[in-house]
Scaffold this active site. Structure first.
Site, mmCIF file in Angstrom:
data_model
loop_
_atom_site.group_PDB
_atom_site.id
_atom_site.type_symbol
_atom_site.label_atom_id
_atom_site.label_comp_id
_atom_site.label_asym_id
_atom_site.label_seq_id
_atom_site.Cartn_x
_atom_site.Cartn_y
_atom_site.Cartn_z
ATOM 1 N N MET A 1 78.362 -139.918 -46.203
ATOM 2 C CA MET A 1 76.904 -139.743 -46.148
ATOM 3 C C MET A 1 76.220 -140.905 -45.447
ATOM 4 O O MET A 1 75.236 -140.712 -44.722
ATOM 5 C CB MET A 1 76.349 -139.649 -47.564
ATOM 6 C CG MET A 1 76.616 -138.326 -48.206
ATOM 7 S SD MET A 1 75.856 -138.343 -49.829
ATOM 8 C CE MET A 1 77.277 -138.227 -50.839
ATOM 9 N N ASP B 1 78.982 -152.472 -44.539
ATOM 10 C CA ASP B 1 80.134 -151.874 -45.246
ATOM 11 C C ASP B 1 81.233 -152.924 -45.372
ATOM 12 O O ASP B 1 81.191 -153.952 -44.702
ATOM 13 C CB ASP B 1 80.634 -150.663 -44.433
ATOM 14 C CG ASP B 1 81.302 -149.606 -45.287
ATOM 15 O OD1 ASP B 1 80.777 -148.480 -45.371
ATOM 16 O OD2 ASP B 1 82.377 -149.900 -45.867
ATOM 17 N N VAL C 1 78.687 -155.124 -51.177
ATOM 18 C CA VAL C 1 77.413 -154.980 -51.896
ATOM 19 C C VAL C 1 77.413 -155.624 -53.280
ATOM 20 O O VAL C 1 76.355 -155.846 -53.856
ATOM 21 C CB VAL C 1 76.989 -153.483 -52.034
ATOM 22 C CG1 VAL C 1 76.659 -152.885 -50.686
ATOM 23 C CG2 VAL C 1 78.033 -152.666 -52.790
ATOM 24 N N ASN D 1 73.575 -147.018 -50.562
ATOM 25 C CA ASN D 1 74.440 -145.831 -50.566
ATOM 26 C C ASN D 1 75.902 -146.143 -50.881
ATOM 27 O O ASN D 1 76.621 -145.274 -51.377
ATOM 28 C CB ASN D 1 74.327 -145.155 -49.182
ATOM 29 C CG ASN D 1 75.440 -144.176 -48.921
ATOM 30 O OD1 ASN D 1 75.405 -143.053 -49.408
ATOM 31 N ND2 ASN D 1 76.448 -144.592 -48.152
ATOM 32 N N TYR E 1 81.995 -143.709 -63.814
ATOM 33 C CA TYR E 1 81.222 -143.371 -62.609
ATOM 34 C C TYR E 1 79.847 -142.850 -63.010
ATOM 35 O O TYR E 1 78.820 -143.306 -62.495
ATOM 36 C CB TYR E 1 81.975 -142.319 -61.779
ATOM 37 C CG TYR E 1 81.243 -141.885 -60.524
ATOM 38 C CD1 TYR E 1 81.269 -142.679 -59.377
ATOM 39 C CD2 TYR E 1 80.538 -140.685 -60.475
ATOM 40 C CE1 TYR E 1 80.596 -142.292 -58.220
ATOM 41 C CE2 TYR E 1 79.866 -140.286 -59.325
ATOM 42 C CZ TYR E 1 79.900 -141.094 -58.200
ATOM 43 O OH TYR E 1 79.235 -140.704 -57.058
ATOM 44 N N ILE F 1 79.531 -133.388 -52.316
ATOM 45 C CA ILE F 1 79.339 -133.371 -50.863
ATOM 46 C C ILE F 1 80.709 -133.613 -50.206
ATOM 47 O O ILE F 1 81.490 -134.436 -50.693
ATOM 48 C CB ILE F 1 78.353 -134.492 -50.427
ATOM 49 C CG1 ILE F 1 77.081 -134.490 -51.288
ATOM 50 C CG2 ILE F 1 78.034 -134.384 -48.939
ATOM 51 C CD1 ILE F 1 76.193 -133.276 -51.200
HETATM 52 N N1 NAD Z 1 80.622 -137.275 -52.062
HETATM 53 C C1 NAD Z 1 80.039 -136.857 -53.169
HETATM 54 O O1 NAD Z 1 80.310 -135.738 -53.661
HETATM 55 C C2 NAD Z 1 79.003 -137.692 -53.863
HETATM 56 C C3 NAD Z 1 78.200 -137.087 -54.843
HETATM 57 C C4 NAD Z 1 77.200 -137.839 -55.465
HETATM 58 C C5 NAD Z 1 76.999 -139.164 -55.098
HETATM 59 N N2 NAD Z 1 77.818 -139.741 -54.154
HETATM 60 C C6 NAD Z 1 77.552 -141.134 -53.798
HETATM 61 O O2 NAD Z 1 77.158 -141.186 -52.445
HETATM 62 C C7 NAD Z 1 77.491 -142.459 -51.886
HETATM 63 C C8 NAD Z 1 78.267 -142.259 -50.595
HETATM 64 O O3 NAD Z 1 79.494 -141.631 -50.903
HETATM 65 P P1 NAD Z 1 80.396 -140.841 -49.853
HETATM 66 O O4 NAD Z 1 80.760 -139.569 -50.491
HETATM 67 O O5 NAD Z 1 79.772 -140.843 -48.517
HETATM 68 O O6 NAD Z 1 81.706 -141.760 -49.908
HETATM 69 P P2 NAD Z 1 82.621 -142.466 -48.805
HETATM 70 O O7 NAD Z 1 83.796 -142.929 -49.555
HETATM 71 O O8 NAD Z 1 82.794 -141.592 -47.626
HETATM 72 O O9 NAD Z 1 81.730 -143.716 -48.355
HETATM 73 C C9 NAD Z 1 81.482 -144.798 -49.192
HETATM 74 C C10 NAD Z 1 81.376 -146.048 -48.332
HETATM 75 O O10 NAD Z 1 81.065 -147.150 -49.202
HETATM 76 C C11 NAD Z 1 81.830 -148.257 -48.761
HETATM 77 N N3 NAD Z 1 81.991 -149.243 -49.838
HETATM 78 C C12 NAD Z 1 82.749 -149.143 -50.962
HETATM 79 N N4 NAD Z 1 82.671 -150.270 -51.673
HETATM 80 C C13 NAD Z 1 81.837 -151.101 -50.999
HETATM 81 C C14 NAD Z 1 81.365 -152.415 -51.218
HETATM 82 N N5 NAD Z 1 81.754 -153.136 -52.291
HETATM 83 N N6 NAD Z 1 80.502 -152.955 -50.321
HETATM 84 C C15 NAD Z 1 80.127 -152.263 -49.227
HETATM 85 N N7 NAD Z 1 80.555 -151.022 -48.955
HETATM 86 C C16 NAD Z 1 81.401 -150.447 -49.832
HETATM 87 C C17 NAD Z 1 83.161 -147.669 -48.332
HETATM 88 O O11 NAD Z 1 83.877 -148.554 -47.492
HETATM 89 C C18 NAD Z 1 82.695 -146.406 -47.616
HETATM 90 O O12 NAD Z 1 82.460 -146.645 -46.241
HETATM 91 C C19 NAD Z 1 78.271 -143.184 -52.985
HETATM 92 O O13 NAD Z 1 77.410 -144.046 -53.689
HETATM 93 C C20 NAD Z 1 78.728 -142.061 -53.890
HETATM 94 O O14 NAD Z 1 78.977 -142.490 -55.200
HETATM 95 C C21 NAD Z 1 78.807 -139.033 -53.537
#
Ligand code: NAD
Length: 244
Positions: A18, A37, A59, A85, A149, A182
């Site tokens: 996302m 990131d 982060v 994010n 989580y 997602i």
């Molecule tokens: N995919 C889903 O179904 C879903 C649903 C609800 C919420 N979310 C939330 O949406 C956000 C994005 O998730 P996504 O699905 O795109 O996941 P993703 O794994 O594709 O992307 C997450 C990104 O966060 C980065 N990251 C992880 N730890 C980090 C840190 N300590 N510092 C900096 N960057 C860091 C990772 O390297 C990665 O690039 C997250 O917060 C996730 O919890 C996701």
């Protein structure tokens, strides 16, 4: 499209899923975007997009945030948009979760957004303008998903509300988005877990999973001046999952 023309935005977790969709959409809408990131390989890829500045940021590190915010402020003089994010997930059953697992989840998923608000909030307060969007999860709203989580995302919800109330007087708007399931690298494992995938799709009134760009579009709206009187809002982007 120029809905973010001239804006300076930071998107954490901007190298994947996302976050990467937001980075692309925001630059297409006229913003300069700092993709922040920990994944350096993915950062290098996203950095190839015009008007994207890749920056390594953990982060969960106060020092990292201080450094990155200083660099962005020195380079551009302002920060208009912050999207908190970045996040991690886990499928570990409750009886196997250790203190270390719990702490790591909270450190990245909830302390991370708090630190973003702490550091970028000061810059925005000074400039008397800004928009912060925190990415929580539908698991903060309904009894679903992995326990640590869900707790970390519940903390994001409460932090958003508190920050919205505190910063609104400075014309800094803080809002939260609650994505459903997602299709991103985070949920890749679902492709193999056919039964769980079917259950999720069947339980979603729209009968499908969401796409990263559908969350990015919601973030674009909240980040933009079109949302100029919206603070403390909770925007659910879950195909109706939590409406049941
Ligand atoms: N995919 C889903 O179904 C879903 C649903 C609800 C919420 N979310 C939330 O949406 C956000 C994005 O998730 P996504 O699905 O795109 O996941 P993703 O794994 O594709 O992307 C997450 C990104 O966060 C980065 N990251 C992880 N730890 C980090 C840190 N300590 N510092 C900096 N960057 C860091 C990772 O390297 C990665 O690039 C997250 O917060 C996730 O919890 C996701």
């Amino acid at each position: 499209m120029t809905r973010l023309q001239g804006k300076i935005a930071i998107v954490t977790g901007g190298a994947s899923g996302m976050g990467a969709a937001m980075v692309k959409l925001f630059t297409e809408n006229g913003a300069t975007v700092i993709a922040a990131d920990i994944n350096e390989a993915n950062l290098a890829k996203i950095g190839e997009i015009e008007n994207v500045i890749p920056k390594k940021l953990d982060v969960s590190s106060d020092e990292n945030w201080a450094q990155v915010v200083k660099e962005v402020k020195d380079q551009f003089g302002r920060i208009d948009i912050l999207i908190n994010n970045a996040g991690i997930s886990s499928e570990k059953p409750v009886h196997l979760v250790t203190e270390q697992d719990w702490v790591l989840m909270q450190k990245i998923n909830s302390f991370g957004p708090f630190l973003g608000i702490k550091h970028v909030g000061e810059v925005m307060k000074e400039q008397k303008a800004g928009s912060i969007v925190n990415i929580s999860s539908y698991t903060a709203l309904v009894g679903m998903g992995n326990n640590p989580y869900s707790a970390s995302k519940g903390a994001v919800r409460a932090t958003s509300k508190a920050a919205a109330a505190e910063l609104a007087a400075y014309n800094v708007r803080v809002n939260a988005i609650f994505p459903g399931t997602i299709e991103t690298p985070m949920t890749d494992a679902l492709k193999e877990a056919k039964q769980a995938l079917n259950m999720l799709v069947m339980a979603t009134p729209m009968q499908r999973l969401g796409q990263p760009m559908e969350v990015a579009n919601a973030a674009l709206f909240l980040a933009s001046d079109e949302a100029s009187y919206i603070a403390g809002a909770e925007l659910v982007v879950d195909g109706g999952f939590s409406a049941r």
